[in-house]
Design a protein around this motif. Structure first.
Motif, PDB file in Angstrom:
ATOM      1  N   VAL A  98       0.825  -1.118  -0.010  1.00  0.00           N
ATOM      2  CA  VAL A  98       0.018   0.008  -0.030  1.00  0.00           C
ATOM      3  C   VAL A  98       0.756   1.412   0.139  1.00  0.00           C
ATOM      4  CG1 VAL A  98      -1.828   1.440   1.314  1.00  0.00           C
ATOM      5  CG2 VAL A  98      -1.989  -1.210   1.105  1.00  0.00           C
ATOM      6  N   GLN A 104      -4.752  -1.207  -5.859  1.00  0.00           N
ATOM      7  CA  GLN A 104      -6.091  -0.618  -5.929  1.00  0.00           C
ATOM      8  C   GLN A 104      -7.045  -1.325  -5.016  1.00  0.00           C
ATOM      9  OE1 GLN A 104      -8.766  -1.268  -9.615  1.00  0.00           O
ATOM     10  NE2 GLN A 104      -6.833  -1.991 -10.490  1.00  0.00           N
ATOM     11  N   PRO A 105      -8.181  -0.540  -4.443  1.00  0.00           N
ATOM     12  CA  PRO A 105      -8.807  -1.479  -3.400  1.00  0.00           C
ATOM     13  C   PRO A 105     -10.039  -1.990  -4.222  1.00  0.00           C
ATOM     14  CG  PRO A 105      -9.268   1.178  -3.470  1.00  0.00           C
ATOM     15  CD  PRO A 105      -8.147   0.851  -4.503  1.00  0.00           C
ATOM     16  N   LYS A 107     -13.495  -3.896  -1.770  1.00  0.00           N
ATOM     17  CA  LYS A 107     -14.152  -4.785  -0.757  1.00  0.00           C
ATOM     18  C   LYS A 107     -14.963  -5.775  -1.254  1.00  0.00           C
ATOM     19  CE  LYS A 107     -13.720  -0.877   2.435  1.00  0.00           C
ATOM     20  NZ  LYS A 107     -14.420   0.222   3.404  1.00  0.00           N
ATOM     21  N   LYS A 119      -7.746  -7.211   7.604  1.00  0.00           N
ATOM     22  CA  LYS A 119      -7.918  -6.332   6.254  1.00  0.00           C
ATOM     23  C   LYS A 119      -7.606  -5.006   6.472  1.00  0.00           C
ATOM     24  CE  LYS A 119     -12.815  -5.560   8.097  1.00  0.00           C
ATOM     25  NZ  LYS A 119     -14.458  -6.174   7.767  1.00  0.00           N
ATOM     26  N   ASP A 120      -7.282  -4.149   5.506  1.00  0.00           N
ATOM     27  CA  ASP A 120      -7.021  -2.959   5.343  1.00  0.00           C
ATOM     28  C   ASP A 120      -8.311  -2.027   5.347  1.00  0.00           C
ATOM     29  OD1 ASP A 120      -5.691  -0.523   4.494  1.00  0.00           O
ATOM     30  OD2 ASP A 120      -6.728  -0.691   2.724  1.00  0.00           O
ATOM     31  N   ASP A 122      -9.529   0.439   3.742  1.00  0.00           N
ATOM     32  CA  ASP A 122      -9.826   0.903   2.579  1.00  0.00           C
ATOM     33  C   ASP A 122     -10.157  -0.195   1.787  1.00  0.00           C
ATOM     34  OD1 ASP A 122      -9.683   3.657   3.346  1.00  0.00           O
ATOM     35  OD2 ASP A 122      -7.745   3.816   3.168  1.00  0.00           O
ATOM     36  N   GLY A 123      -9.764  -1.439   1.958  1.00  0.00           N
ATOM     37  CA  GLY A 123      -9.882  -2.684   0.938  1.00  0.00           C
ATOM     38  C   GLY A 123      -8.818  -2.861   0.067  1.00  0.00           C
ATOM     39  N   HIS A 124      -7.494  -2.381   0.389  1.00  0.00           N
ATOM     40  CA  HIS A 124      -6.375  -2.522  -0.621  1.00  0.00           C
ATOM     41  C   HIS A 124      -5.945  -3.915  -0.373  1.00  0.00           C
ATOM     42  CE1 HIS A 124      -5.253   1.159  -2.318  1.00  0.00           C
ATOM     43  NE2 HIS A 124      -5.994   1.831  -1.114  1.00  0.00           N
TER      44      HIS A 124
END
Length: 346
Positions: A98, A104-105, A107, A119-120, A122-124
């Motif tokens: 990241v 790129q994110p 989810k 999990k990140d 932001d969904g990365h």
């Protein structure tokens, strides 16, 4: 009927990016292929997932196997000339990816079922499966009575240990942290593990032979340090009776792996659909067939449960307590390993 209704709801759900799964699916099928790195057929049973993506969505697939660090470097170096859409990296490398701004994110629709630590925001990245560092022992080379069942027993033996490419491969770096946990260290203090391996190196007992399936089959490994799911898969592939896979009783590390989607992916929707499928019940069961423990709490078939290492062996494992500290430590681990461990090899 129930499964069909649930699937229809999921496909029509609007994700946080304003797209429905149906829209992503349609775009993915138009792209027609997904190019992966670090997701070979024999790692955590990716083979079944690729086959099902082909059958269900007509997505062609090819993979180039490489380590977590190499995947991130490939994404960064190629940039807009990307030749890979998605990769699978160790949790210790996730925040690095990241920060390198190569992802790129996305989810998935199963976002809420994944624990916060996995999990990140932001969904990365989001861990799809966990693994625990284990010993794999070749019983053709090591008598039953000499099989080490702890780091302490391994130290007091005369056996050679093969940790892999420490500082480059997530599995090998995680093995060092696992030893540190067992020896009283943590993410910010791996010195107990470095001293441990340095002493083994001085005795000529740190092997640079990689603990992969080819070298195991050739009889070049006495004790390998690998994820439990890899050890079980290698055992079952070569000879179930020849190897023992166990969790060291004095402590180990439980971590996981996450997909990362290339910021410049040529097939971004195929990559998103791949991540989505990996988190579905079918995708999670595929991973379990490869002896990886799914991140989602789903009911596994009895025959899969019976193949796994007994639960009681996991009583002294621990997850990473401070990811930022481990990120800093692992960034310099390759140099430390070279200068303080390998330099002592006989």
């Amino acid at each position: 009927m129930k499964k069909i209704i649930i699937l229809t709801i999921l496909l029509s759900s609007v994700l946080s990016y304003g797209e429905t799964l149906k829209e992503i699916e349609k775009k993915a099928q138009k792209e027609g292929e997904v190019l992966s790195v670090g997701m070979p057929d024999n790692w955590a049973n990716w083979k079944d997932t690729w086959g099902q993506l082909k059958d269900k969505y007509n997505l062609k697939h090819s993979d180039t196997d490489m380590s977590s660090a190499q995947e991130i470097a490939k994404f960064k170096n190629e940039g807009k000339n990307a030749t890979a859409d998605i990769g699978d990296i160790g949790a210790g490398f996730a925040n690095i990816a990241v920060k390198q701004n190569v992802t790129q994110p996305y989810k998935t629709s199963y976002w809420e079922e994944v624990p916060e630590w996995a999990k990140d925001k932001d969904g990365h990245w989001m861990l799809a499966y966990t693994g625990t560092i284990a010993f794999i022992v070749d019983k053709d080379k090591v008598p039953e009575k000499d099989i080490p069942r702890s780091w302490e027993q391994l130290k007091n033996s005369k056996l050679k240990v093969s940790p892999g490419e420490v500082g480059t491969a997530a599995q090998a770096s995680s093995a060092v942290l696992a030893a540190a946990y067992a020896l009283g260290g943590d993410e910010n203090n791996i010195e107990p593990a470095i001293k441990y391996f340095a002493n083994l190196a001085k005795e000529g007992r740190v092997s640079v032979v990689q603990p992969n399936i080819q070298n195991l089959e050739r009889g070049e490994i006495e004790v390998g340090l690998i994820w439990d799911f890899n050890g079980l898969s290698y055992r079952d592939t070569i000879d179930k009776e020849r190897y023992e896979v166990l969790i060291p009783s004095d402590g180990s590390l439980i971590s996981g792996y996450t997909t990362i989607i290339n910021k410049w992916a040529k097939n971004p929707n195929a990559a998103k659909l791949t991540r989505e499928y990996i988190f579905s019940d079918e995708g999670q069961i595929n991973l379990a067939k490869g002896n990886a423990r799914p991140i989602r709490k789903i009911e596994l078939p009895k025959e899969i449960k019976e193949k796994m290492i007994p639960d009681e062996q996991y009583k002294n494992v621990r997850a990473i307590g401070n990811q930022e500290d481990w990120d800093k430590t692992s960034k310099n681990l390759g140099r430390v390993w070279q200068e303080e461990v390998l330099v002592n090899r006989k």
